[in-house]
Design an enzyme around this catalytic site. Structure first.
Site, PDB file in Angstrom:
ATOM      1  N   ARG A 176       0.859  -1.194   0.000  1.00 57.55           N
ATOM      2  CA  ARG A 176       0.000   0.000   0.000  1.00 57.55           C
ATOM      3  C   ARG A 176       0.886   1.232   0.000  1.00 57.55           C
ATOM      4  NH1 ARG A 176      -4.937   1.683   4.099  1.00 57.55           N
ATOM      5  NH2 ARG A 176      -3.372   1.455   5.735  1.00 57.55           N
ATOM      6  N   ASP A 458      -4.277   2.923  14.010  1.00 59.56           N
ATOM      7  CA  ASP A 458      -3.471   3.624  13.018  1.00 59.56           C
ATOM      8  C   ASP A 458      -3.989   5.056  12.918  1.00 59.56           C
ATOM      9  OD1 ASP A 458      -5.714   3.610  11.382  1.00 59.56           O
ATOM     10  OD2 ASP A 458      -4.899   2.181   9.934  1.00 59.56           O
TER      11      ASP A 458
END
Length: 549
Positions: A176, A458
């Site tokens: 990613r 996150d």
């Protein structure tokens, strides 16, 4: 609140390729990753595609201004023919057809080994929300992934001597890249920081595509934070140029796009269409989606969300999002990935059972809706999630592409924007503050993936926390105890909760950290007149201030 990134000073720059200056310190082991050949490819992409990024970001601002002025998001009338058309994506490679459980995490060396060895189908190696992109972590992450692709990655824990290496049949690897809004301050092109997304893509592709194809897999990517099909078109052009340059079949590069912004949910067909040669799936990035719902509808007092703990996937606006993604993907031959189970296993048997029960309920909802797979943040949840999807998919099929949801009534913009019932609570606000401060402190000191109160957090966590409180203040909401939520109330709670964090972590850990700096940034963002787009933008200035000074 607009946060501009300062251009790093050039005095320490090293020009290895015409137009490219490496500002970040060059360790000896970085030279293979930042080779002249690799940087030449970075320069090619930069010259062709970097100029388009500010235009795309300006498009985001223009659309947001219309929403701020009262125009709610809706499906685009000018692309109705694409939504109504009978077309499908190019196809899905064999090793990406079964993705019933994926694990995600940053590109740390030990993490990569453990994730690839987990009992999952796919590992998403993350340069984005779970990575604080310091210079060393970005380059070392590319080294780690190169070694993982080569099968040579190893790690020995210096504290206890425990050795880690890859098993014989690791999970499929997907990288990613960073979102289009994030810069890479340590690599300049014509004196300007490059889009981090181009740097991540170029370096991973260049160093690994041959080895990946030789192994029967391919250069696979996750693309985050898309807001429109025009951004998808930009990526399609990057992929097409790269495939042609390296004499690869069109569609060799495969991509999964996260639908984690409110604007993008209205353009899923169009995103699939623009990327039809390369795309294989869309993913419900639900935590960022909740943040985007708040951010996009920030000026609308009737769309204020309650505590984030109350905003679950069974709420109407999130259920509609999930079901529309599945229906759209399966109609076009693409997989529909579910969201993250962020829980962390517990050593206490009773707590562990409660955690697993929550995971089962969450994953059963996704699988029943028709998702083809899901995410976990910890290997200890993989078997539970896998068991749920095995029950729904079985052993004879790879996915649930056969579930069309054609009998569903059309999902409308009204459903996707439906206000969420619930209350802002004092306990929820205080939890938001403690979690956000701890996460921001970790991020600005180099750690983007943080266990806090039993969850693997996150950047989306802190984004929801600070955006929720900002929105409550702006619209004069009250807590469940009747207190009006004001900037002063927030500041008082912030001071109090900092003391709680200090007690929880211990005075030594607190005093040696950057909690005061984190609290200051949190306060600035939460009490600002305008809602900042991303806390990682000012956070990145703090993170990189030493390496680009």
């Amino acid at each position: 609140m607009k946060v501009a990134l300062e251009v790093p000073q050039m005095s320490q720059a090293t020009e290895l390729v015409k137009g490219i200056d490496v500002v970040g310190p060059m360790q000896s082991e970085y030279q293979q990753i930042l080779s002249p050949e690799a940087l030449a490819f970075v320069a090619e992409l930069a010259s062709r595609f970097a100029p388009g990024v500010p235009q795309l970001l300006a498009g985001r601002e223009a659309r947001q201004a219309m929403v701020d002025a009262g125009q709610l998001p809706d499906f685009l009338p000018e692309t109705k023919d694409i939504r109504d058309g009978d077309w499908k994506i190019l196809g899905i490679p064999e090793d990406l057809r079964d993705r019933r459980v994926e694990i995600t995490g940053p590109v740390d060396r030990k993490m990569i080994i453990n994730a690839l060895n987990a009992r999952v189908k796919v590992f998403m190696a993350d340069f984005e929300d779970s990575l604080a992109p310091s210079w060393d972590k970005v380059v070392q992450g590319q080294i780690n992934l190169r070694d993982a692709v080569a099968g040579t990655i190893e790690y020995t824990n210096p504290a206890n001597g425990k050795h880690y290496q890859l098993d014989d049949d690791p999970a499929v690897l997907i990288a990613r890249v960073r979102g289009l809004h994030l810069k890479e301050n340590h690599i300049l092109f014509d004196g300007q920081p490059l889009p981090g997304a181009l740097v991540d893509f170029a370096l991973y592709f260049y160093h690994n595509y041959r080895a990946l194809l030789k192994k029967g897999t391919g250069p696979y990517f996750y693309i985050p934070k898309l807001q429109s099909h025009l951004e998808a078109r930009w990526w399609a052009q990057v992929f097409a140029y790269t495939e042609e340059k390296f004499c690869l079949q069109p569609g060799t590069i495969k991509v999964t796009c996260l639908i984690e912004t409110l604007p993008a949910v209205f353009e899923m067909d169009e995103i699939l269409y623009e990327l039809r040669n390369n795309i294989v799936a869309l993913n419900c990035g639900r935590w960022d989606y909740i943040f985007s719902y708040i951010k996009t509808l920030r000026n609308h007092p009737d769309r204020v969300l309650p505590d984030r703990q109350q905003v679950t996937m069974d709420k109407p606006f999130l259920s509609a999002y999930s079901r529309l993604l599945i229906k759209t993907c399966h109609r076009r031959g693409a997989l529909a990935m579910g969201g993250m189970a962020a829980l962390i296993p517990s050593k206490d048997p009773a707590q562990q059972q409660a955690i697993l029960d929550k995971v089962v309920l969450d994953k059963e909802l996704e699988a029943r809706n028709g998702h083809d797979g899901t995410w976990v943040a910890h290997p200890g949840l993989a078997d539970t999630a896998m068991g749920v999807f095995n029950d729904f998919i079985g052993s004879d099929l790879d996915n649930q592409l056969h579930i069309s949801r054609d009998v569903d009534a059309p999902i409308t913009a009204k459903e996707l924007l439906q206000p969420c019932e619930g209350q802002a609570t004092e306990a929820g606000m205080r939890a938001n503050i403690r979690i956000a401060v701890q996460y921001i402190e970790a991020w600005i000191t180099g750690n983007g993936c943080v266990p806090i109160y039993g969850l693997m957090e996150d950047a989306a966590t802190a984004e929801i926390s600070r955006a929720s409180i900002w929105q409550w203040i702006k619209h004069g909401k009250s807590l469940d105890n009747g207190q009006l939520i004001t900037a002063d109330l927030f500041r008082g709670m912030l001071e109090q909760e900092l003391e709680v964090v200090k007690q929880e972590l211990g005075e030594a850990r607190f005093d040696s950290g950057a909690f005061d700096q984190a609290a200051k940034l949190f306060e600035q963002l939460t009490t600002a007149e305008e809602l900042a787009d991303f806390l990682t933008l000012p956070g990145y200035q703090i993170l990189t201030q030493e390496t680009v000074s």
